[in-house]
Structure formats: structure tokens, C-alpha cells
Design an enzyme around this catalytic site. Sequence first.
Site, short mmCIF file in Angstrom:
data_model
loop_
_atom_site.label_atom_id
_atom_site.label_comp_id
_atom_site.label_asym_id
_atom_site.label_seq_id
_atom_site.Cartn_x
_atom_site.Cartn_y
_atom_site.Cartn_z
N HIS A 70 -13.30 13.55 -28.36
CA HIS A 70 -12.66 14.87 -28.34
C HIS A 70 -11.15 14.67 -28.27
O HIS A 70 -10.63 14.06 -27.35
CB HIS A 70 -13.15 15.70 -27.14
CG HIS A 70 -14.51 16.26 -27.35
ND1 HIS A 70 -15.46 16.36 -26.35
CD2 HIS A 70 -15.10 16.76 -28.47
CE1 HIS A 70 -16.56 16.89 -26.84
NE2 HIS A 70 -16.37 17.15 -28.12
N GLU A 73 -8.59 15.17 -25.18
CA GLU A 73 -8.89 14.52 -23.90
C GLU A 73 -8.16 13.19 -23.80
O GLU A 73 -8.76 12.12 -23.74
CB GLU A 73 -10.42 14.40 -23.75
CG GLU A 73 -11.07 15.78 -23.78
CD GLU A 73 -12.58 15.78 -23.99
OE1 GLU A 73 -13.13 16.87 -24.24
OE2 GLU A 73 -13.21 14.72 -23.89
N ARG A 128 -9.88 19.99 -30.42
CA ARG A 128 -11.03 19.26 -29.86
C ARG A 128 -11.82 18.52 -30.94
O ARG A 128 -12.26 17.37 -30.73
CB ARG A 128 -11.94 20.28 -29.19
CG ARG A 128 -13.36 19.82 -28.83
CD ARG A 128 -14.14 21.01 -28.27
NE ARG A 128 -15.56 20.77 -28.14
CZ ARG A 128 -16.12 20.34 -27.00
NH1 ARG A 128 -15.39 20.05 -25.95
NH2 ARG A 128 -17.44 20.19 -26.93
N HIS A 197 -14.77 10.92 -21.63
CA HIS A 197 -14.25 12.26 -21.92
C HIS A 197 -13.35 12.68 -20.75
O HIS A 197 -13.21 11.96 -19.77
CB HIS A 197 -15.39 13.27 -21.99
CG HIS A 197 -16.24 13.18 -23.22
ND1 HIS A 197 -16.26 14.15 -24.19
CD2 HIS A 197 -17.13 12.24 -23.62
CE1 HIS A 197 -17.12 13.82 -25.14
NE2 HIS A 197 -17.66 12.66 -24.83
N GLU A 271 -16.71 12.08 -17.35
CA GLU A 271 -15.67 13.09 -17.46
C GLU A 271 -14.59 12.67 -16.46
O GLU A 271 -14.81 12.71 -15.26
CB GLU A 271 -16.20 14.50 -17.09
CG GLU A 271 -17.20 15.04 -18.07
CD GLU A 271 -16.55 15.49 -19.39
OE1 GLU A 271 -15.30 15.56 -19.46
OE2 GLU A 271 -17.30 15.73 -20.35
#
Length: 308
Positions: A70, A73, A128, A197, A271
Site C-alpha cells: 500500500h 504506508e 493506496r 503495512h 500493521e
Amino acid sequence: FLEEHGLEYAVTVEDLQIHKEMDFIVKSYPRLVSAVKIGHSFENRLMYVLKFSTGKGRRRPAIWLNAGIHAREWIAPATAIWTARKIACDYGRDLVITSILKKMDIFLLPVANPDGYVYTHTHNRLWRKTRSVNPGSPCIGTDPNRNWNSHFGGAGTSRDPCSDMYHGPRPHSEVEVKLVADFIADHGNFKCFIDLHSYSQLVMYPYGYTTMRAGDADELDTVAQNAANAMASLSGTQYRVGSVGSAIYTSSGNSVDWAYDNGIKYAFIFELRDTGFYAFTLPADQIIPTAQETWLGLKTIMEHVQNS
Ligand SMILES: O=C(O)[C@H](Cc1ccccc1)CC(O)(O)C[N+](=O)[O-]
Ligand SMILES: [Zn+2]
């Protein structure tokens, strides 16, 4: 000028700083690190993987570290490139990474969506998706974390090309996804797939397409919790742990469901920082602290994989 001098009009695409650093790492550690160029993106940028290997033989058991799928990020590619140098520097010094590399290869793709990544630097910081053209639509791009061939088009995806969760016209329609999936499938001996991510500070494992528990959920939960504990040990950063579907929301066609369904039991998505204060625009002074704590989590997982 170009016509009269008969020069080919070279289509230059912005070079990525990260690719220059990768070249430098390959040059600095030629016995351990090599460049594996698995193809090109939609806009013809390199899909550039670093291979860390101490042994001969093309099919040593392997670990895939993925980042930047993405585009917005940014902490993920930054963490990945810091990790590349950390692996190279610590081989021969750190017992854990040295023992892992004695038996396994590590493949690291710091920028899995180079077109989107450049676009966030040149046009839209919060982009994104990929930058592929959607025929019949004015909207660009597919969500590369909905495009994998696993429960494609299921819950948590959109069929609208203008949506940020657009799954694409078909599985692996995005060349950036297809190149990675084909490379891993062709290699056939990957034991671990980790996708970086941001943000939310989570360590997650399959499944994302459903809240049903995966067969290996108990073991994966334990490994993920050990990783989160290791990450918190550095400066107290709290990472929550769970399956994708239960920790956040159901989303089909994601990378770890595909990896898990293709026999890679140790499939995790991180994440990274933070929990929403800065969100995707995490300040640069948090890059190294984030990379350092993430490294402890990655080592925890890779050590478990090596001993499994
Ligand atoms: O929606 C996503 O693909 C991730 C959440 C996720 C993570 C793993 C598998 C399926 C979904 C959230 C994020 O990293 O993209 C952050 N965000 O929502 O932009
Ligand atoms: Zn993401």
C-alpha cells in the site's frame, strides 16, 4: 533536439532512492546479498528483491518479507530497507540471524508497489492502490491487498474501480501481485511470508476473508504474541495480536490468506506504528525506533520458523 540527434526518447520513470540503497547493500555485502529483479511494475519500474543467502542450492527453505504493497504506508518500506542493512550487518554477529541464514534464505521486497509509492511522493500522499488503468473507468488502480487469488471478490472488497478496496478485474490482474505470487509458487519452498503495512500496531495471521479460525491459529497466535512481546520489550510499544478477520475486519484476496492457502503456514501481516495520531504520515524520527522494535518481532517469528 532528440529527433534531430536521433536519440531514442527515453521514458524516464522516477528512480526510487530505496533502490539506490539496495544497490549499495548488494555492493557492500556481495557474499551474502544479491539482487533478484523479478520483473517490472505497470509503469515499468523495477520490482527489486534482495536475496540473503549463505548457501548454494536454488531451493533452500525460504522466508519472504514484503513491504509497501500500500503506497501511503511509508513506514513499511522504510522499516524494510533498515532491516535489509540490519540482516547484512548482523550476520556473523547475532546468533539468531546467523543460525537462520545457515539453513534458510531470506527474500526482501521493500517496495512492492513502486508506482503507487512514487505517486505518493509526486501527486497524492494518501494514495493506496496500484496505478493501473481500469478500462471504462476514469478511476485508476486496484487495491493490491485484495487482488490475491484467495477468496477473490469476497467480503471486504469492492467491485467499483473508484473504491480504495477495488479488487481488480481478476485475481493477480496487478502485475505487482502476479510477479510475487508466481515467484513464490515457482520457488515452491517458502516457509514464511510476512507483509509489512501501517498503521494500527497489530501482528495478525490468517484468515482475513472470514472470522473462522485457521487450522494453525493456536500456534500462529502464540508466535504472534511472542513477537508482540519482543517488540514491546524495546520501548513499550504495544502491538495487539489476532487473526485479520477478528482483529480488524474481513477482507478477501489479501496476501496472507493467499500465502497460507498455498502452504506457507507462517503467514503474518504487521500493521506498524502508530495507532492513529499521525497515522500514515508518521514523523521521520519514529522510523528507526519502529524498525528496531519490528526487527525483534521479525527475529522472533523467523527463529520459530527455523526451529519448526
Ligand atoms: O485494509 C488493509 O489491507 C489493511 C488491513 C488488512 C491487513 C491484512 C489483511 C487484510 C486487511 C489495513 C491497511 O494496512 O491497508 C491500512 N489501511 O486501512 O489503509
Ligand atoms: Zn496496508
